[in-house]
Design a protein around this motif. Structure first.
Motif, PDB file in Angstrom:
ATOM      1  N   ALA A 149      -1.415  -7.687  -3.192  1.00  0.00           N
ATOM      2  CA  ALA A 149      -2.017  -6.577  -2.463  1.00  0.00           C
ATOM      3  C   ALA A 149      -3.534  -6.683  -2.518  1.00  0.00           C
ATOM      4  O   ALA A 149      -4.107  -7.121  -3.509  1.00  0.00           O
ATOM      5  CB  ALA A 149      -1.565  -5.254  -3.061  1.00  0.00           C
ATOM      6  N   VAL A 150      -4.179  -6.255  -1.448  1.00  0.00           N
ATOM      7  CA  VAL A 150      -5.640  -6.200  -1.392  1.00  0.00           C
ATOM      8  C   VAL A 150      -6.098  -4.902  -2.044  1.00  0.00           C
ATOM      9  O   VAL A 150      -5.516  -3.844  -1.827  1.00  0.00           O
ATOM     10  CB  VAL A 150      -6.133  -6.277   0.067  1.00  0.00           C
ATOM     11  CG1 VAL A 150      -7.631  -6.068   0.138  1.00  0.00           C
ATOM     12  CG2 VAL A 150      -5.741  -7.620   0.680  1.00  0.00           C
ATOM     13  N   VAL A 151      -7.146  -5.005  -2.855  1.00  0.00           N
ATOM     14  CA  VAL A 151      -7.726  -3.848  -3.528  1.00  0.00           C
ATOM     15  C   VAL A 151      -9.240  -3.916  -3.374  1.00  0.00           C
ATOM     16  O   VAL A 151      -9.786  -4.913  -2.910  1.00  0.00           O
ATOM     17  CB  VAL A 151      -7.352  -3.813  -5.034  1.00  0.00           C
ATOM     18  CG1 VAL A 151      -5.855  -3.649  -5.217  1.00  0.00           C
ATOM     19  CG2 VAL A 151      -7.858  -5.048  -5.768  1.00  0.00           C
ATOM     20  N   LYS A 152      -9.914  -2.863  -3.784  1.00  0.00           N
ATOM     21  CA  LYS A 152     -11.374  -2.866  -3.889  1.00  0.00           C
ATOM     22  C   LYS A 152     -11.720  -2.969  -5.370  1.00  0.00           C
ATOM     23  O   LYS A 152     -11.056  -2.378  -6.218  1.00  0.00           O
ATOM     24  CB  LYS A 152     -11.978  -1.582  -3.320  1.00  0.00           C
ATOM     25  CG  LYS A 152     -11.884  -1.455  -1.819  1.00  0.00           C
ATOM     26  CD  LYS A 152     -12.721  -2.488  -1.126  1.00  0.00           C
ATOM     27  CE  LYS A 152     -13.981  -1.876  -0.586  1.00  0.00           C
ATOM     28  NZ  LYS A 152     -14.756  -2.804   0.228  1.00  0.00           N
ATOM     29  N   VAL A 153     -12.744  -3.743  -5.672  1.00  0.00           N
ATOM     30  CA  VAL A 153     -13.251  -3.865  -7.032  1.00  0.00           C
ATOM     31  C   VAL A 153     -14.680  -3.353  -6.997  1.00  0.00           C
ATOM     32  O   VAL A 153     -15.480  -3.778  -6.162  1.00  0.00           O
ATOM     33  CB  VAL A 153     -13.218  -5.328  -7.522  1.00  0.00           C
ATOM     34  CG1 VAL A 153     -13.772  -5.427  -8.939  1.00  0.00           C
ATOM     35  CG2 VAL A 153     -11.801  -5.889  -7.444  1.00  0.00           C
TER      36      VAL A 153
ATOM     37  N   GLY B  29      -9.931   0.145  -6.817  1.00  0.00           N
ATOM     38  CA  GLY B  29      -9.488   1.108  -5.809  1.00  0.00           C
ATOM     39  C   GLY B  29      -8.321   0.549  -5.021  1.00  0.00           C
ATOM     40  O   GLY B  29      -8.299  -0.634  -4.674  1.00  0.00           O
ATOM     41  N   THR B  30      -7.330   1.397  -4.777  1.00  0.00           N
ATOM     42  CA  THR B  30      -6.160   0.977  -4.004  1.00  0.00           C
ATOM     43  C   THR B  30      -6.112   1.758  -2.701  1.00  0.00           C
ATOM     44  O   THR B  30      -6.647   2.863  -2.599  1.00  0.00           O
ATOM     45  CB  THR B  30      -4.863   1.205  -4.790  1.00  0.00           C
ATOM     46  OG1 THR B  30      -4.759   2.595  -5.136  1.00  0.00           O
ATOM     47  CG2 THR B  30      -4.839   0.382  -6.063  1.00  0.00           C
ATOM     48  N   PHE B  31      -5.459   1.170  -1.731  1.00  0.00           N
ATOM     49  CA  PHE B  31      -5.313   1.800  -0.422  1.00  0.00           C
ATOM     50  C   PHE B  31      -3.941   2.456  -0.345  1.00  0.00           C
ATOM     51  O   PHE B  31      -2.926   1.824  -0.628  1.00  0.00           O
ATOM     52  CB  PHE B  31      -5.485   0.773   0.699  1.00  0.00           C
ATOM     53  CG  PHE B  31      -6.860   0.173   0.718  1.00  0.00           C
ATOM     54  CD1 PHE B  31      -7.887   0.812   1.398  1.00  0.00           C
ATOM     55  CD2 PHE B  31      -7.143  -1.000   0.048  1.00  0.00           C
ATOM     56  CE1 PHE B  31      -9.165   0.289   1.415  1.00  0.00           C
ATOM     57  CE2 PHE B  31      -8.416  -1.544   0.053  1.00  0.00           C
ATOM     58  CZ  PHE B  31      -9.431  -0.895   0.738  1.00  0.00           C
ATOM     59  N   VAL B  32      -3.931   3.722   0.024  1.00  0.00           N
ATOM     60  CA  VAL B  32      -2.690   4.479   0.095  1.00  0.00           C
ATOM     61  C   VAL B  32      -2.435   4.869   1.541  1.00  0.00           C
ATOM     62  O   VAL B  32      -3.300   5.486   2.181  1.00  0.00           O
ATOM     63  CB  VAL B  32      -2.759   5.744  -0.796  1.00  0.00           C
ATOM     64  CG1 VAL B  32      -1.488   6.551  -0.691  1.00  0.00           C
ATOM     65  CG2 VAL B  32      -3.042   5.349  -2.239  1.00  0.00           C
ATOM     66  N   GLY B  33      -1.270   4.512   2.048  1.00  0.00           N
ATOM     67  CA  GLY B  33      -0.910   4.874   3.416  1.00  0.00           C
ATOM     68  C   GLY B  33      -1.883   4.304   4.423  1.00  0.00           C
ATOM     69  O   GLY B  33      -2.311   3.163   4.339  1.00  0.00           O
ATOM     70  N   GLU B  34      -2.256   5.123   5.374  1.00  0.00           N
ATOM     71  CA  GLU B  34      -3.137   4.695   6.467  1.00  0.00           C
ATOM     72  C   GLU B  34      -4.611   4.966   6.184  1.00  0.00           C
ATOM     73  O   GLU B  34      -5.449   4.750   7.046  1.00  0.00           O
ATOM     74  CB  GLU B  34      -2.730   5.423   7.759  1.00  0.00           C
ATOM     75  CG  GLU B  34      -1.309   5.123   8.205  1.00  0.00           C
ATOM     76  CD  GLU B  34      -1.125   3.661   8.576  1.00  0.00           C
ATOM     77  OE1 GLU B  34      -2.017   3.084   9.227  1.00  0.00           O
ATOM     78  OE2 GLU B  34      -0.097   3.090   8.193  1.00  0.00           O
ATOM     79  N   ARG B  35      -4.918   5.446   4.987  1.00  0.00           N
ATOM     80  CA  ARG B  35      -6.307   5.780   4.657  1.00  0.00           C
ATOM     81  C   ARG B  35      -7.199   4.550   4.720  1.00  0.00           C
ATOM     82  O   ARG B  35      -6.827   3.469   4.292  1.00  0.00           O
ATOM     83  CB  ARG B  35      -6.388   6.379   3.260  1.00  0.00           C
ATOM     84  CG  ARG B  35      -5.744   7.745   3.175  1.00  0.00           C
ATOM     85  CD  ARG B  35      -5.946   8.349   1.832  1.00  0.00           C
ATOM     86  NE  ARG B  35      -7.397   8.349   1.533  1.00  0.00           N
ATOM     87  CZ  ARG B  35      -7.882   8.775   0.400  1.00  0.00           C
ATOM     88  NH1 ARG B  35      -7.109   9.216  -0.534  1.00  0.00           N
ATOM     89  NH2 ARG B  35      -9.183   8.759   0.200  1.00  0.00           N
ATOM     90  N   GLU B  36      -8.393   4.746   5.241  1.00  0.00           N
ATOM     91  CA  GLU B  36      -9.368   3.652   5.330  1.00  0.00           C
ATOM     92  C   GLU B  36     -10.135   3.478   4.014  1.00  0.00           C
ATOM     93  O   GLU B  36     -10.542   2.383   3.685  1.00  0.00           O
ATOM     94  CB  GLU B  36     -10.357   3.938   6.457  1.00  0.00           C
ATOM     95  CG  GLU B  36      -9.682   4.145   7.788  1.00  0.00           C
ATOM     96  CD  GLU B  36      -9.962   3.009   8.736  1.00  0.00           C
ATOM     97  OE1 GLU B  36     -10.924   2.285   8.493  1.00  0.00           O
ATOM     98  OE2 GLU B  36      -9.208   2.864   9.697  1.00  0.00           O
TER      99      GLU B  36
END
Length: 116
Positions: free
Chosen positions: A2-6, A79-86
């Motif tokens: 999965a892609v995340v933000k660091v 940081g993880t992406f949840v649903g359709e949130r940008e």
């Protein structure tokens, strides 16, 4: 995978001071791969943030191993992406595990481990 933000979080200013993308390479161990230039200059290998303690072993030049202390000014966050949130949800802290920077060959890697 999965892609995340660091991100690098500044506790004194209560704000992110740097962020980039990363991806989970081992979910069970909590390992995330991102770019080392997030926290250090790739040519000089000097940390970008004064007081961001990476505890680099100068003999090997490649190991980062320390626990996050609440007294530290800077820390890694994931940081993880949840649903359709940008925008990501910044939910996890992380510690640096290993980096390798060789600007002359284009190597720019940093592994962090989710710690909480």
């Amino acid at each position: 995978r999965a892609v995340v933000k660091v991100g690098v979080y500044d506790r004194h200013h209560r704000a992110l001071c740097q962020q980039g993308s990363g991806f989970i390479v081992d979910r069970h161990l909590g390992l995330v791969l991102t770019a080392a230039h997030l926290v250090m200059d790739p040519d000089s290998r000097v940390p970008k943030f004064q007081g961001f303690k990476l505890s680099v072993d100068e003999n090997q030049g490649k190991m980062i191993s320390r626990q996050v202390s609440e007294m530290d000014r800077y820390c890694f966050v994931i940081g993880t992406f949840v649903g359709e949130r940008e925008a990501p949800e910044w939910k996890y802290k992380a510690v640096g595990v290993k980096y390798d920077v060789e600007s002359h060959v284009g190597l720019d890697a940093l592994v962090v481990r989710v710690s909480g």
